[in-house]
Design a protein around this motif. Structure first.
Motif, PDB file in Angstrom:
ATOM      1  N   CYS A  49       3.113   5.487  -7.356  1.00  0.00           N
ATOM      2  CA  CYS A  49       1.783   5.013  -7.734  1.00  0.00           C
ATOM      3  C   CYS A  49       1.821   3.500  -7.860  1.00  0.00           C
ATOM      4  CB  CYS A  49       1.314   5.656  -9.037  1.00  0.00           C
ATOM      5  SG  CYS A  49       2.285   5.237 -10.487  1.00  0.00           S
ATOM      6  N   SER A  50       0.651   2.928  -7.864  1.00  0.00           N
ATOM      7  CA  SER A  50       0.514   1.497  -8.033  1.00  0.00           C
ATOM      8  C   SER A  50       0.981   1.100  -9.439  1.00  0.00           C
ATOM      9  CB  SER A  50      -0.952   1.122  -7.831  1.00  0.00           C
ATOM     10  OG  SER A  50      -1.140  -0.245  -8.003  1.00  0.00           O
TER      11      SER A  50
ATOM     12  N   MET B  60       0.826   1.664   3.375  1.00  0.00           N
ATOM     13  CA  MET B  60       0.361   1.164   2.070  1.00  0.00           C
ATOM     14  C   MET B  60       0.342  -0.365   2.053  1.00  0.00           C
ATOM     15  SD  MET B  60       1.905   3.833  -0.782  1.00  0.00           S
ATOM     16  CE  MET B  60       3.396   2.900  -0.944  1.00  0.00           C
ATOM     17  N   TYR B  61       1.337  -0.967   2.645  1.00  0.00           N
ATOM     18  CA  TYR B  61       1.410  -2.430   2.710  1.00  0.00           C
ATOM     19  C   TYR B  61       0.207  -2.975   3.480  1.00  0.00           C
ATOM     20  CZ  TYR B  61       3.476  -7.078   3.275  1.00  0.00           C
ATOM     21  OH  TYR B  61       3.715  -8.434   3.241  1.00  0.00           O
TER      22      TYR B  61
ATOM     23  N   THR C  13       5.283  -0.592  -5.396  1.00  0.00           N
ATOM     24  CA  THR C  13       4.978   0.765  -5.837  1.00  0.00           C
ATOM     25  C   THR C  13       5.993   1.223  -6.877  1.00  0.00           C
ATOM     26  OG1 THR C  13       4.350   2.971  -5.058  1.00  0.00           O
ATOM     27  CG2 THR C  13       6.291   2.007  -4.036  1.00  0.00           C
TER      28      THR C  13
ATOM     29  N   ARG D 258      -1.185  -2.745  -0.701  1.00  0.00           N
ATOM     30  CA  ARG D 258      -0.273  -2.366  -1.790  1.00  0.00           C
ATOM     31  C   ARG D 258       1.131  -2.851  -1.452  1.00  0.00           C
ATOM     32  NH1 ARG D 258      -0.205   3.626  -4.020  1.00  0.00           N
ATOM     33  NH2 ARG D 258       1.949   3.695  -4.685  1.00  0.00           N
ATOM     34  N   LYS D 259       1.562  -3.895  -2.140  1.00  0.00           N
ATOM     35  CA  LYS D 259       2.836  -4.543  -1.830  1.00  0.00           C
ATOM     36  C   LYS D 259       3.997  -4.010  -2.669  1.00  0.00           C
ATOM     37  CE  LYS D 259       0.642  -7.538   0.804  1.00  0.00           C
ATOM     38  NZ  LYS D 259      -0.179  -6.904   1.764  1.00  0.00           N
TER      39      LYS D 259
ATOM     40  N   ASN E 279      -1.638   1.061 -12.148  1.00  0.00           N
ATOM     41  CA  ASN E 279      -2.426   2.276 -12.390  1.00  0.00           C
ATOM     42  C   ASN E 279      -1.796   3.054 -13.559  1.00  0.00           C
ATOM     43  OD1 ASN E 279      -3.735   4.748 -12.365  1.00  0.00           O
ATOM     44  ND2 ASN E 279      -3.857   4.830 -10.132  1.00  0.00           N
TER      45      ASN E 279
END
Length: 148
Positions: free
Chosen positions: A103-104, A133-134, A141, A138-139, A107
């Motif tokens: 997950c991020s 995701m990148y 996780t 989203r860099k 979050n």
């Protein structure tokens, strides 16, 4: 992929209704997957979605084996963690010895879901530039693992 019966994926509050399955796609690096709607037993309301990605590869290292979403009006009832626990049963049928959930980092609700599900926090890792995701921004996780 050998498909298993999913009829027993229920507990006292929810059940998982199988919507579809997807075969492995080696070209994209996708493992086989099951996709479910999370349904509340008491009234049949759809409260969210979840999926199980069967097996491990470089994609699941960053994207995880389980995905979940609980619709906004139903949040706060731990439906996602209950769904995860049901997905663990299906993962065991596929002889998976562990499940990765990611997950991020920001979050907090999803991180709590991982903890409520019994997952152990492993690390916050950089997502490689080749990963989907990148490409959507989203860099980093969080990686959690549940040993089955």
């Amino acid at each position: 992929m050998l498909l298993y019966d999913t009829i027993n994926l229920n507990d006292q509050e929810i059940y998982l209704h199988l919507d579809k399955t997807a075969d492995e796609n080696k070209e994209k690096g996708y493992v086989p997957a099951y996709y479910f709607t999370i349904i509340r037993n008491i009234d049949g309301y759809e409260v969210g979605k979840c999926d199980l990605r069967v097996g491990h590869n470089e994609n699941t290292k960053y994207g995880g084996n389980i995905g979940y979403e609980v619709f906004e009006e139903f949040r706060g009832n731990r439906y996602a963690s209950k769904a995860c626990k049901l997905l663990f049963l299906l993962a065991k049928k596929h002889d998976m010895d562990k499940v990765i959930i990611t997950c991020s980092p920001e979050n907090i609700a999803s991180r709590k879901t991982c903890e409520y599900s019994g997952a152990e926090f492993i690390d916050i890792v950089d997502v490689p530039p080749w990963h989907e995701m990148y490409k959507i921004g989203r860099k980093r996780t969080c990686q959690y693992v549940v040993k089955l």
